[in-house]
Design a protein around this motif. Structure first.
Motif, PDB file in Angstrom:
ATOM      1  N   ILE A 160     -73.475 -22.540  22.490  1.00 41.55           N
ATOM      2  CA  ILE A 160     -72.078 -22.925  22.358  1.00 41.55           C
ATOM      3  C   ILE A 160     -71.273 -22.022  23.282  1.00 41.55           C
ATOM      4  O   ILE A 160     -71.300 -20.793  23.113  1.00 41.55           O
ATOM      5  N   PRO A 161     -70.596 -22.549  24.276  1.00 32.55           N
ATOM      6  CA  PRO A 161     -69.857 -21.692  25.201  1.00 32.55           C
ATOM      7  C   PRO A 161     -68.741 -20.925  24.505  1.00 32.55           C
ATOM      8  O   PRO A 161     -68.177 -21.391  23.508  1.00 32.55           O
ATOM      9  N   GLY A 162     -68.428 -19.742  25.033  1.00 33.36           N
ATOM     10  CA  GLY A 162     -67.333 -18.957  24.481  1.00 33.36           C
ATOM     11  C   GLY A 162     -67.715 -18.270  23.188  1.00 33.36           C
ATOM     12  O   GLY A 162     -68.886 -18.112  22.861  1.00 33.36           O
ATOM     13  N   ARG A 163     -66.705 -17.860  22.450  1.00 30.94           N
ATOM     14  CA  ARG A 163     -66.927 -17.159  21.188  1.00 30.94           C
ATOM     15  C   ARG A 163     -65.811 -17.469  20.208  1.00 30.94           C
ATOM     16  O   ARG A 163     -64.775 -18.028  20.588  1.00 30.94           O
ATOM     17  N   VAL A 164     -66.028 -17.098  18.968  1.00 33.15           N
ATOM     18  CA  VAL A 164     -65.002 -17.314  17.941  1.00 33.15           C
ATOM     19  C   VAL A 164     -63.762 -16.498  18.299  1.00 33.15           C
ATOM     20  O   VAL A 164     -63.861 -15.284  18.525  1.00 33.15           O
ATOM     21  N   PRO A 165     -62.574 -17.124  18.378  1.00 34.32           N
ATOM     22  CA  PRO A 165     -61.371 -16.362  18.745  1.00 34.32           C
ATOM     23  C   PRO A 165     -60.977 -15.387  17.641  1.00 34.32           C
ATOM     24  O   PRO A 165     -61.162 -15.676  16.459  1.00 34.32           O
ATOM     25  N   PRO A 166     -60.457 -14.231  18.017  1.00 32.52           N
ATOM     26  CA  PRO A 166     -60.008 -13.277  16.995  1.00 32.52           C
ATOM     27  C   PRO A 166     -58.723 -13.746  16.330  1.00 32.52           C
ATOM     28  O   PRO A 166     -57.995 -14.581  16.873  1.00 32.52           O
ATOM     29  N   ALA A 167     -58.458 -13.203  15.161  1.00 35.87           N
ATOM     30  CA  ALA A 167     -57.220 -13.528  14.456  1.00 35.87           C
ATOM     31  C   ALA A 167     -56.027 -13.202  15.342  1.00 35.87           C
ATOM     32  O   ALA A 167     -56.004 -12.176  16.034  1.00 35.87           O
TER      33      ALA A 167
END
Length: 356
Positions: free
Chosen positions: A288-295
């Motif tokens: 899955i490209p990218g990453r979980v965005p931070p709060a």
């Protein structure tokens, strides 16, 4: 996809879920203090039926553990519940008085965590720790509680329980420590077990043993289980229902069988596609490209939109969770729109699933 042919089939009878033991609705959690952020967890809803096992899954940073800690009243001072309810046998866990929550936690609700060594008291013998719980919640005498502690240690598969009850946590292996935690969690007539990554700190062989133990205890004691995990193999083996979280939102709720066969949200589809089981040797593994965005950096509209291969302009609009079939929910406006169009044309839900 995960090959579940050799896995234990999740139960298909829905009778066990007719009356929810735990009913979470609209749970929201904010970061407070100097760096205030709203919506670390936002509008999270799900149910755990009696005697059913529910997986709460997603990548690290999606809010799974925050959700579990909120239910247990264990959020840090930097976070607070800003909305919603979590009814457990008529008691709202989110607004219960501290004394009432203390009676529930460790009693009808038990909890185990991923690192047992940080959860057990290093200064107390393990038998005394289990016995203390029964003395506090059930009012047993020291002698009676100690006998029950030894019985519980034997029940979770610890050999020579009377001798092991006199051991300190550091004298036990990681697998045995986790068995002690399980014994402590079920010590006081537990009805709901919340397990936050209970096998992460263990090697593969011990992981399988602990999961088998949990499955045996669930069947034998009629427990409901909320399992926080990122391991889809564990979900396939152990769970009946699945709640998929991404960036603080629930993006899909479904049965395990249905979610694995026909994922309703692109994130669920991407997670399943990235599992290595069943692939040819040296085959390129999808990611899955990218990453979980931070709060504080969540995108507008669908929070998965920047990483989604199916994203369209409408994904930038606010998304709401909708029931697309009985018992099956998704937070994807595109899927919901496609289903409405298919139904208007007399198509099937399978067609929409194939397009997603």
């Amino acid at each position: 996809m995960i090959d579940t042919a050799g896995a234990a089939s999740p139960r298909t009878d829905r009778d066990a879920g007719d009356s929810a033991l735990l009913d979470v609705r609209g749970l929201s959690i904010d970061l407070v203090g100097d760096e205030q952020q709203r919506g670390l967890v936002e509008d999270v809803s799900f149910q755990v039926g009696r005697r059913r096992s529910v997986a709460l899954i997603g990548e690290s940073g999606c809010g799974k553990s925050l959700t579990a800690f909120a239910l247990l009243g264990l959020l840090s001072r930097a976070t607070r519940v800003s909305g919603g309810s979590a009814l457990f046998e008529g008691v709202d866990l989110l607004t219960a008085a501290p004394q009432q929550l203390a009676r529930i936690r460790g009693g009808p609700i038990g909890a185990i965590f991923q690192d047992p060594m940080t959860s057990l008291d290093p200064t107390m013998k393990v038998g005394d720790q289990i016995a203390e719980s029964r003395r506090l919640h059930l009012g047993e005498s020291r002698k009676t509680a100690r006998k029950h502690a030894e019985r519980l240690l034997d029940q979770v598969g610890i050999a020579n329980a009377p001798e092991r009850a006199r051991s300190y946590p550091h004298e036990l292996s990681g697998g045995m420590q986790q068995r002690v935690m399980i014994a402590s969690a079920i010590a006081c007539d537990c009805k709901l077990l919340i397990a936050d990554e209970p096998t992460t700190a263990l090697d593969v062989t011990i992981q399988a043993q602990i999961l088998e133990l949990l499955a045996d205890l669930q069947r034998g004691l009629g427990l409901a289980v909320l399992l926080v995990t990122h391991d889809l193999g564990v979900v396939a083996d152990f769970c009946d229902d699945i709640v998929v979280m991404y960036a603080g939102h629930v993006v899909e709720r479904n049965s395990v069988d249905e979610a694995f066969a026909r994922p309703r949200h692109p994130y669920t589809k991407a997670l399943l596609g990235a599992v290595p089981e069943g692939r040819e040797a040296r085959a390129k593994l999808p990611t899955i490209p990218g990453r979980v965005p931070p709060a504080g950096s969540f995108p507008e509209g669908c929070r998965f939109q920047p990483r989604c291969e199916f994203a369209v302009a409408a994904c930038g609009e606010p998304q709401r969770e909708v029931e697309i079939e009985p018992g099956r929910h998704t937070r994807c406006g595109r899927v919901a729109h496609d289903l409405l169009q298919l139904e208007a044309r007399g198509g099937t839900h399978d067609e929409s699933s194939a397009r997603t």
